[in-house]
Each structure stands twice: as structure tokens, then as C-alpha cells.
Scaffold this motif. Structure first.
Motif, PDB file in Angstrom:
ATOM      1  N   ASP A  54       1.276  -1.548   0.276  1.00  0.00           N
ATOM      2  CA  ASP A  54      -0.165  -0.290   0.627  1.00  0.00           C
ATOM      3  C   ASP A  54       0.653   1.560  -0.128  1.00  0.00           C
ATOM      4  O   ASP A  54       0.526   1.868  -0.642  1.00  0.00           O
ATOM      5  N   LEU A  55       2.110   0.875   0.624  1.00  0.00           N
ATOM      6  CA  LEU A  55       2.893   2.542   0.752  1.00  0.00           C
ATOM      7  C   LEU A  55       3.374   2.320  -0.996  1.00  0.00           C
ATOM      8  O   LEU A  55       3.528   3.645  -1.231  1.00  0.00           O
ATOM      9  N   ALA A  56       3.818   1.415  -1.361  1.00  0.00           N
ATOM     10  CA  ALA A  56       4.585   1.744  -2.967  1.00  0.00           C
ATOM     11  C   ALA A  56       3.118   2.286  -3.287  1.00  0.00           C
ATOM     12  O   ALA A  56       3.612   3.278  -4.429  1.00  0.00           O
ATOM     13  N   LEU A  57       1.669   2.070  -3.335  1.00  0.00           N
ATOM     14  CA  LEU A  57       1.062   1.827  -4.411  1.00  0.00           C
ATOM     15  C   LEU A  57       0.652   3.491  -4.396  1.00  0.00           C
ATOM     16  O   LEU A  57       1.130   4.566  -4.831  1.00  0.00           O
ATOM     17  N   GLU A  58       0.462   4.515  -2.615  1.00  0.00           N
ATOM     18  CA  GLU A  58       0.275   5.904  -2.582  1.00  0.00           C
ATOM     19  C   GLU A  58       1.271   6.531  -2.449  1.00  0.00           C
ATOM     20  O   GLU A  58       1.316   7.311  -3.885  1.00  0.00           O
ATOM     21  N   LYS A  59       2.955   5.934  -2.888  1.00  0.00           N
ATOM     22  CA  LYS A  59       3.991   7.038  -3.554  1.00  0.00           C
ATOM     23  C   LYS A  59       4.194   7.235  -4.862  1.00  0.00           C
ATOM     24  O   LYS A  59       4.215   8.027  -6.199  1.00  0.00           O
ATOM     25  N   ALA A  60       3.224   5.744  -5.418  1.00  0.00           N
ATOM     26  CA  ALA A  60       3.166   5.989  -6.979  1.00  0.00           C
ATOM     27  C   ALA A  60       2.282   6.585  -7.109  1.00  0.00           C
ATOM     28  O   ALA A  60       1.797   6.777  -8.684  1.00  0.00           O
ATOM     29  N   GLY A  61       0.298   6.978  -6.446  1.00  0.00           N
ATOM     30  CA  GLY A  61      -0.344   7.328  -7.154  1.00  0.00           C
ATOM     31  C   GLY A  61      -0.830   6.335  -7.725  1.00  0.00           C
ATOM     32  O   GLY A  61      -2.056   6.566  -8.790  1.00  0.00           O
ATOM     33  N   LEU A  62      -1.022   5.125  -7.601  1.00  0.00           N
ATOM     34  CA  LEU A  62      -1.593   4.379  -8.599  1.00  0.00           C
ATOM     35  C   LEU A  62      -2.478   3.381  -7.476  1.00  0.00           C
ATOM     36  O   LEU A  62      -2.315   3.263  -6.700  1.00  0.00           O
ATOM     37  N   GLU A  63      -3.710   2.479  -8.441  1.00  0.00           N
ATOM     38  CA  GLU A  63      -4.409   1.569  -7.859  1.00  0.00           C
ATOM     39  C   GLU A  63      -3.908   0.412  -8.778  1.00  0.00           C
ATOM     40  O   GLU A  63      -3.328  -0.193  -8.963  1.00  0.00           O
ATOM     41  N   PRO A  64      -4.089  -0.728  -6.990  1.00  0.00           N
ATOM     42  CA  PRO A  64      -3.098  -1.737  -7.114  1.00  0.00           C
ATOM     43  C   PRO A  64      -4.183  -2.787  -8.285  1.00  0.00           C
ATOM     44  O   PRO A  64      -2.833  -3.105  -9.368  1.00  0.00           O
ATOM     45  N   ASP A  65      -5.045  -2.376  -9.390  1.00  0.00           N
ATOM     46  CA  ASP A  65      -5.151  -3.163 -10.677  1.00  0.00           C
ATOM     47  C   ASP A  65      -4.310  -2.821 -11.830  1.00  0.00           C
ATOM     48  O   ASP A  65      -4.616  -3.196 -12.543  1.00  0.00           O
ATOM     49  N   GLU A  66      -3.427  -0.904 -11.196  1.00  0.00           N
ATOM     50  CA  GLU A  66      -2.831  -0.776 -11.944  1.00  0.00           C
ATOM     51  C   GLU A  66      -1.228  -1.129 -12.583  1.00  0.00           C
ATOM     52  O   GLU A  66      -0.736  -1.189 -13.466  1.00  0.00           O
ATOM     53  N   VAL A  67      -0.795  -2.625 -11.184  1.00  0.00           N
ATOM     54  CA  VAL A  67       0.501  -2.667 -10.890  1.00  0.00           C
ATOM     55  C   VAL A  67       0.561  -4.159 -11.393  1.00  0.00           C
ATOM     56  O   VAL A  67      -0.196  -4.778 -10.838  1.00  0.00           O
ATOM     57  N   TRP A  68       1.556  -4.470 -11.548  1.00  0.00           N
ATOM     58  CA  TRP A  68       2.456  -5.399 -11.984  1.00  0.00           C
ATOM     59  C   TRP A  68       3.261  -5.562 -10.853  1.00  0.00           C
ATOM     60  O   TRP A  68       3.811  -4.662 -11.195  1.00  0.00           O
ATOM     61  N   TYR A  69       3.347  -6.827 -10.186  1.00  0.00           N
ATOM     62  CA  TYR A  69       4.565  -6.640  -9.020  1.00  0.00           C
ATOM     63  C   TYR A  69       5.941  -8.254  -9.822  1.00  0.00           C
ATOM     64  O   TYR A  69       4.837  -8.773  -9.431  1.00  0.00           O
ATOM     65  N   ILE A  70       6.579  -7.689  -9.741  1.00  0.00           N
ATOM     66  CA  ILE A  70       7.373  -8.671 -10.357  1.00  0.00           C
ATOM     67  C   ILE A  70       8.712  -9.342  -8.921  1.00  0.00           C
ATOM     68  O   ILE A  70       9.232  -7.924  -9.014  1.00  0.00           O
ATOM     69  N   GLY A  71       8.683 -10.306  -8.184  1.00  0.00           N
ATOM     70  CA  GLY A  71       9.760 -10.886  -7.459  1.00  0.00           C
ATOM     71  C   GLY A  71       9.219 -12.746  -7.974  1.00  0.00           C
ATOM     72  O   GLY A  71       9.656 -13.200  -8.470  1.00  0.00           O
ATOM     73  N   ASP A  72      10.535 -12.714  -6.583  1.00  0.00           N
ATOM     74  CA  ASP A  72      11.020 -14.288  -7.017  1.00  0.00           C
ATOM     75  C   ASP A  72      10.674 -15.282  -6.011  1.00  0.00           C
ATOM     76  O   ASP A  72      11.230 -15.941  -5.918  1.00  0.00           O
ATOM     77  N   GLN A  73      10.482 -14.542  -4.690  1.00  0.00           N
ATOM     78  CA  GLN A  73      10.070 -15.532  -3.465  1.00  0.00           C
ATOM     79  C   GLN A  73       8.253 -15.424  -3.553  1.00  0.00           C
ATOM     80  O   GLN A  73       7.280 -14.115  -3.191  1.00  0.00           O
ATOM     81  N   TYR A  74       8.312 -16.556  -3.650  1.00  0.00           N
ATOM     82  CA  TYR A  74       5.697 -16.442  -4.153  1.00  0.00           C
ATOM     83  C   TYR A  74       5.609 -16.589  -2.466  1.00  0.00           C
ATOM     84  O   TYR A  74       4.581 -16.147  -2.701  1.00  0.00           O
TER      85      TYR A  74
END
Length: 120
Positions: A54-74
Motif C-alpha cells: 500500500d505504501l508503494a501504491l501511495e508513492k506511485a499514486g496508482l491503484e492496485p489493479d494498475e500495477v504488476w509486481y515482479i518478485g522471486d519469492q513466492y
């Protein structure tokens, strides 16, 4: 990615300050265009806690459905992103331990695969 209008940021569970992480990223990826770097050491929350996403979304000024999150830890990245409403992409290209692929999650083995999904 920036030339395609794709914005990027970093969320890390590392225990170092974000300035230390930024220095390392800038050394390894001098052409990066990350808008922000959030480290759990600067906040009380760690992935997969929804609040750090949520903090990252706030910093980016985006809604969750606008964001892809890429990570290597399941557990931290994929489950955390799902819980926060983001589209998770599981990067398994660096995993050197046995794992079970989740057919319900977009899984990639190379960064080129990610670029193809992004229309590149």
C-alpha cells in the motif's frame, strides 16, 4: 521500460537502509529509472504484509489493479502482491532450490519474457 511509459519502483525486505540499497542498485544498474526504493528497515512492515505494498501504491499514486509486481519469492512477493490486489509475476530465473510452479500465477524464467508480456 521508461521509454515505453512503464514506471518502476522497488520494495525490499532487506535490513539495510534504502540509501544503501539505492547505492547498490545504481552501481549494478546505472541506467535504472526506479521512482522509489522502499526497504522494510525503514518501516515496521515486511512483505508479504499488505501495508508495505500500500505504501508503494501511495508513492506511485496508482491503484492496485494498475500495477504488476515482479518478485522471486513466492511467499513474500507473489502472495503479498495478490493480497494487496496487484498482479503478481513470479520470476523463477534465479531460483536454485526446488519449487512447485503455481499454474494460476504468471511465471517467467527470463527478463525477456517479462518484456514480451509488456508488449516489448
Amino acid at each position: 521500460m521508461k521509454n515505453k511509459g512503464i514506471r518502476t519502483g522497488v520494495i525490499s525486505n532487506i535490513s539495510y537502509a534504502s540509501s544503501v540499497v539505492a547505492e547498490r542498485i545504481n552501481r549494478l544498474l546505472p541506467e535504472n529509472s526506479f521512482e522509489f526504493i522502499i526497504t522494510s528497515s525503514n518501516y515496521i512492515f515486511r512483505k508479504p504484509n499488505k501495508r508495505i505494498f500500500d505504501l508503494a501504491l501511495e508513492k506511485a499514486g496508482l491503484e492496485p489493479d494498475e500495477v504488476w509486481y515482479i518478485g522471486d519469492q513466492y511467499e513474500c512477493d507473489v502472495k503479498g502482491a495478490l493480497n494487496a490486489g496487484l498482479l503478481p509475476i513470479w520470476y523463477i530465473g534465479a531460483i536454485d532450490l526446488p519449487y512447485t510452479e503455481d499454474k494460476n500465477i504468471l511465471t517467467v524464467k527470463t527478463w525477456n519474457e517479462i518484456e514480451r508480456y509488456m508488449g516489448g
